[in-house]
Design a protein around this motif. Structure first.
Motif, PDB file in Angstrom:
ATOM      1  N   ILE A 191      49.714 -32.464 -42.717  1.00  0.00           N
ATOM      2  CA  ILE A 191      49.028 -33.066 -43.854  1.00  0.00           C
ATOM      3  C   ILE A 191      48.672 -34.491 -43.451  1.00  0.00           C
ATOM      4  N   CYS A 192      47.414 -34.869 -43.675  1.00  0.00           N
ATOM      5  CA  CYS A 192      46.986 -36.235 -43.345  1.00  0.00           C
ATOM      6  C   CYS A 192      47.112 -37.098 -44.592  1.00  0.00           C
ATOM      7  N   TYR A 233      41.328 -27.770 -37.470  1.00  0.00           N
ATOM      8  CA  TYR A 233      41.313 -28.217 -38.868  1.00  0.00           C
ATOM      9  C   TYR A 233      41.937 -27.193 -39.816  1.00  0.00           C
ATOM     10  N   GLU A 234      42.008 -25.954 -39.384  1.00  0.00           N
ATOM     11  CA  GLU A 234      42.664 -24.940 -40.240  1.00  0.00           C
ATOM     12  C   GLU A 234      44.144 -25.263 -40.436  1.00  0.00           C
ATOM     13  N   LEU A 235      44.698 -26.068 -39.550  1.00  0.00           N
ATOM     14  CA  LEU A 235      46.117 -26.415 -39.692  1.00  0.00           C
ATOM     15  C   LEU A 235      46.332 -27.650 -40.575  1.00  0.00           C
ATOM     16  N   LEU A 253      43.359 -27.605 -51.053  1.00  0.00           N
ATOM     17  CA  LEU A 253      44.514 -28.308 -51.607  1.00  0.00           C
ATOM     18  C   LEU A 253      45.768 -27.701 -51.015  1.00  0.00           C
ATOM     19  N   PRO A 254      46.715 -28.539 -50.626  1.00  0.00           N
ATOM     20  CA  PRO A 254      47.952 -27.995 -50.054  1.00  0.00           C
ATOM     21  C   PRO A 254      48.759 -27.234 -51.098  1.00  0.00           C
ATOM     22  N   CYS A 260      52.711 -24.169 -32.230  1.00  0.00           N
ATOM     23  CA  CYS A 260      53.680 -23.321 -32.947  1.00  0.00           C
ATOM     24  C   CYS A 260      53.189 -22.980 -34.352  1.00  0.00           C
ATOM     25  N   GLY A 261      52.024 -23.497 -34.714  1.00  0.00           N
ATOM     26  CA  GLY A 261      51.389 -23.088 -35.973  1.00  0.00           C
ATOM     27  C   GLY A 261      51.804 -23.864 -37.212  1.00  0.00           C
TER      28      GLY A 261
END
Ligand SMILES: [Zn+2]
Ligand SMILES: [Zn+2]
Length: 286
Positions: free
Chosen positions: A217-218, A245-247, A254-255, A212-213
């Motif tokens: 965040i890890c 990894y783009e997600l 940086l988020p 669902c896109g």
């Protein structure tokens, strides 16, 4: 290729009197972050009502001062936060208004706002405690499906009513429709955490969320300084479930957390850095 930040770590501010729940100081966490090449770090000790929560407003003020000091010493940007606890059972029954167990004046002081859930969290007032416990008892007699619906609504309301930046270990110790929560979060710019220490989501749920896109965040959820930056289980989720990894919002970037609290804190820090990247956040108070 690397993670650029770790936004869920604990320090000795998570404690009960002399009994420490986490072992590193703010500075020690920051030093590990620097050693591992992280650009950013958040300190998110347990909320006030957790049994090992930060011991009140004064303690939080010290935590925040320690973050500023450690940032100066290590060069890692540090955000002061709390691991806020959702309590779906304390809301008004009709509209499932939850609260996160954080006083309003402290909420506005947080530089990053984590929303999560831990079992056995007490409520901050007597009235809410009564509702907490009565609901808790009633819940035992409700069918599982009802609880799931109720908690799913509670997570959604939490996103609506608080400036939540990310949801920590979704579904740990609580039953909600994780995919529905993730879709709702995605539409509102809230990240879903892949926690380094707890696996609270199934592979099937993670795959559906990724489809669902929603962005993840890890975080390490480190309870000692040496674990800062170790995304152990989160990395396993990514591999096992084929999450692109783009997600991952803190992988090679940086988020961009949604809360005004966070945006203001980052702009302030960028300004203190002498303008490097300051323009990037110059729109924050729009
Ligand atoms: Zn803990
Ligand atoms: Zn935690």
């Amino acid at each position: 290729m690397a993670f650029w930040g770790d936004y869920h770590t604990h320090t000795t501010y998570s404690r009960k009197g002399d009994k420490l729940h986490a072992k590193g100081s703010v500075l020690q966490n920051a030093q590990t972050a620097a050693r591992r090449g992280l650009k950013e770090l958040a300190i998110t000790d347990h909320g006030f009502t957790h049994v090992y929560g930060v011991e009140g407003a004064d303690a939080f003020a010290r935590l925040k001062a320690d973050c500023a000091e450690a940032e100066k010493l290590t060069g890692v940007k540090i955000y002061a936060g709390l691991e806020n606890n959702l309590d779906p059972r304390c809301g008004k029954s009709a509209d499932v208004t939850p609260f996160i167990a954080c006083p309003q004046d402290i909420l506005s002081e947080l530089q990053i706002v984590q929303g999560g859930y831990h079992a056995f969290i007490g409520a901050p007032t007597l009235a809410k405690n009564v509702r907490f416990w009565s609901r808790n008892v009633i819940f035992k007699f409700l069918p599982k499906r009802k609880i799931k619906e109720y908690n799913t609504q509670a997570y959604k309301r939490m996103i609506d009513e608080y400036p939540i930046d990310f949801i920590g270990h979704l579904n740990r110790g609580i039953i909600a429709d994780a995919v529905e929560v993730a879709k709702y979060a995605h539409e509102r710019g809230v990240y879903i955490e892949l926690n380094g220490r707890h696996k609270s989501l199934t592979d099937a749920e993670i795959k559906q969320m990724a489809a669902c896109g929603v962005e993840f965040i890890c975080n390490s959820d480190a309870h000692n300084a040496d674990d800062v930056g170790k995304m152990t289980l989160g990395e396993k989720y990514i591999k096992d479930c084929g999450v692109p990894y783009e997600l991952i919002a803190n992988w090679e970037r940086l988020p961009d957390f949604r809360s005004a609290n966070f945006k203001a804190a980052r702009a302030e820090k960028n300004k203190a850095d002498g303008g490097a990247g300051a323009t990037e956040d110059s729109h924050v108070n729009d």
